[in-house]
Design an enzyme around this catalytic site. Structure first.
Site, PDB file in Angstrom:
ATOM      1  N   CYS A 235      -8.008 -12.251   4.019  1.00 50.84           N
ATOM      2  CA  CYS A 235      -8.317 -13.040   5.024  1.00 50.84           C
ATOM      3  C   CYS A 235      -9.759 -13.577   4.651  1.00 50.84           C
ATOM      4  O   CYS A 235     -10.734 -14.602   5.178  1.00 50.84           O
ATOM      5  CB  CYS A 235      -8.228 -12.777   6.212  1.00 50.84           C
TER       6      CYS A 235
ATOM      7  N   ASP B  78       7.481   2.961  12.700  1.00 52.19           N
ATOM      8  CA  ASP B  78       7.359   2.506  10.922  1.00 52.19           C
ATOM      9  C   ASP B  78       8.266   2.006  10.363  1.00 52.19           C
ATOM     10  O   ASP B  78       9.339   1.599  10.988  1.00 52.19           O
ATOM     11  CB  ASP B  78       7.301   4.098  10.239  1.00 52.19           C
TER      12      ASP B  78
ATOM     13  N   HIS C 156      -2.894  -7.650   4.358  1.00 52.47           N
ATOM     14  CA  HIS C 156      -2.492  -8.661   5.463  1.00 52.47           C
ATOM     15  C   HIS C 156      -1.478  -8.914   6.186  1.00 52.47           C
ATOM     16  O   HIS C 156      -1.631  -8.245   7.468  1.00 52.47           O
ATOM     17  CB  HIS C 156      -2.325 -10.418   5.183  1.00 52.47           C
TER      18      HIS C 156
ATOM     19  N   CYS D 185      -8.187 -12.988  11.520  1.00 47.98           N
ATOM     20  CA  CYS D 185      -8.062 -11.439  10.829  1.00 47.98           C
ATOM     21  C   CYS D 185      -9.266 -10.726   9.791  1.00 47.98           C
ATOM     22  O   CYS D 185      -9.870 -11.550   8.856  1.00 47.98           O
ATOM     23  CB  CYS D 185      -6.912 -11.347   9.770  1.00 47.98           C
TER      24      CYS D 185
ATOM     25  N   ASP E 259       9.714  12.275   6.417  1.00 48.34           N
ATOM     26  CA  ASP E 259      11.249  11.969   7.307  1.00 48.34           C
ATOM     27  C   ASP E 259      11.648  13.232   6.161  1.00 48.34           C
ATOM     28  O   ASP E 259      11.778  13.217   4.743  1.00 48.34           O
ATOM     29  CB  ASP E 259      11.281  11.147   6.965  1.00 48.34           C
TER      30      ASP E 259
ATOM     31  N   CYS F 159      -8.525  -8.715   7.204  1.00 50.68           N
ATOM     32  CA  CYS F 159      -8.303  -8.149   6.222  1.00 50.68           C
ATOM     33  C   CYS F 159      -9.115  -9.034   4.844  1.00 50.68           C
ATOM     34  O   CYS F 159      -9.575  -9.495   5.238  1.00 50.68           O
ATOM     35  CB  CYS F 159      -6.852  -8.473   5.965  1.00 50.68           C
TER      36      CYS F 159
END
Ligand SMILES: [Zn+2]
Length: 386
Positions: A327, A284, A353, A322, A93, A324
């Site tokens: 998890c 984002d 997560h 999930c 940015d 991840c």
């Protein structure tokens, strides 16, 4: 200017599309969610964690990196990718928004914006030209232009008009500065539609507050400049959902379809899907990591609050669907205990997560667009999460 963006499929019922944006650091599948690494770090996570949650592109910030550690320092250390050990793509940015939202003092002139650092009060000048130079020193893959962002929920139209006019003049200067910095474009299209990209890309920022006529004018102006893509700035600042949706459509209706569109700093997953429907490709937000640090978790069953007593003996993962790290390895009972005990590991695990929830959601969005089922996917999603 050729954009290394390859559209794979357009939805027939909405303006949603799925594609691939190629950067120096590889392909980015769109629509994409980009975790926010404002100060060269996504809060509580390492770059290895970010790979684990399938992040493709990070968002970092020129204003923050310029003040600390300094863009010259980053250049000496080999650029931001090497500094934070991240080999995926990075978008920076320009810092326009931070100058207006963080700095106690700022003065806009034709030359640029003079501001005081929010760290130590020291004075600095950002111009369209030196922001391009700073982004070059950072070494990010996608550079954005300095803009004038009105940080107001309900701006007067004459203020929005003045900000837009200044942003337009700065955009023309930024495009010239980019061409001086990257005089020869090293972008080639291969036979299968992919691109080989050897330089950083330039995105222009479209302002115009909540006024569709100003947004349209800004989009048409930016479309006339040599850029690889477009940012939609100055929204998600407290306007109504209707105002946001109208402003986005006023922009996407007037941009070339062949280049990617990025909505800067958009809030929740539901808002992201609403903007995918209106033809936006990149997003984002700090939302998933911020709510994770407050114990809020997004799952396929809806939202859950890990602080709730009902999880104390719950041996299931946060979300059975999930994949991840949190998890795969931990129970709700353990994560609930960590959070209630104030253990910092809970920030990391819940943030991983929630980002994975967003990247998984975008995988499903891409699949739904490909299969022609985006509209019903979006309606089901909104019923569950709104
Ligand atoms: Zn998970």
């Amino acid at each position: 200017m050729i954009s290394p963006f390859h559209i794979l499929k357009k939805d027939l019922q909405t303006k949603a599309r799925t594609g691939i944006l190629y950067t120096q650091h590889g392909p980015v599948q769109t629509p994409v969610f980009m975790p926010v690494a404002t100060q060269a770090s996504v809060k509580a996570l390492t770059s290895a964690d970010l790979r684990e949650v399938h992040a493709q592109c990070l968002l970092s910030n020129t204003y923050h990196l310029y003040l600390r550690p300094g863009t010259q320092t980053l250049k000496q250390l080999g650029g931001l990718h090497k500094f934070m050990k991240w080999d995926g793509s990075i978008l920076t940015d320009s810092g326009g928004f931070q100058v207006y939202s963080l700095s106690q003092f700022r003065k806009i002139s034709e030359e640029g914006v003079l501001f005081r650092s929010h760290h130590d009060g020291s004075k600095h000048l950002f111009t369209p030209e030196n922001v391009i130079q700073f982004e070059s020193e950072i070494g990010s893959d996608i550079w954005t232009m300095l803009d004038v962002c009105i940080h107001a929920k309900d701006p007067a139209k004459h203020d929005a008009r003045a900000a837009l006019e200044q942003t337009k003049r700065w955009a023309e200067r930024a495009a010239r500065a980019y061409q001086k910095t990257v005089p020869v474009q090293d972008i080639t299209r291969t036979e299968n539609g992919s691109y080989s990209v050897g330089n950083s890309l330039l995105f222009g920022i479209i302002q115009g507050a909540i006024f569709p006529d100003l947004r349209k004018e800004a989009a048409l102006h930016m479309a006339s400049l040599p850029t690889h893509g477009y940012c939609i700035g100055g929204l998600s600042l407290g306007e109504t959902a209707e105002q946001m949706n109208e402003s986005v459509l006023a922009v996407t209706d007037h941009l070339p379809e062949s280049k990617p569109r990025y909505f800067m700093g958009l809030g929740t997953p539901v808002e992201i899907l609403n903007c995918v429907e209106r033809g936006v490709d990149m997003f984002d937000c700090v939302w998933p990591t911020r709510v994770a640090r407050n114990g809020m978790v997004m799952t396929d069953e809806g939202r859950l609050n890990i602080k709730n007593a009902c999880f104390r003996l719950d041996e299931r993962p946060l979300d059975e669907h999930c994949d991840c790290f949190a998890c795969r390895n931990y129970t709700r009972a353990y994560l609930s205990h960590l959070f209630r005990s104030g253990e910092l590991a809970s920030h990391r695990l819940l943030s991983m997560h929630n980002i994975r929830f967003l990247t998984r959601t975008m995988e499903r969005v891409r699949a739904a667009i490909t299969e022609g089922t985006f509209k019903s996917f979006k309606e089901d999603f909104i019923k569950k999460y709104q």
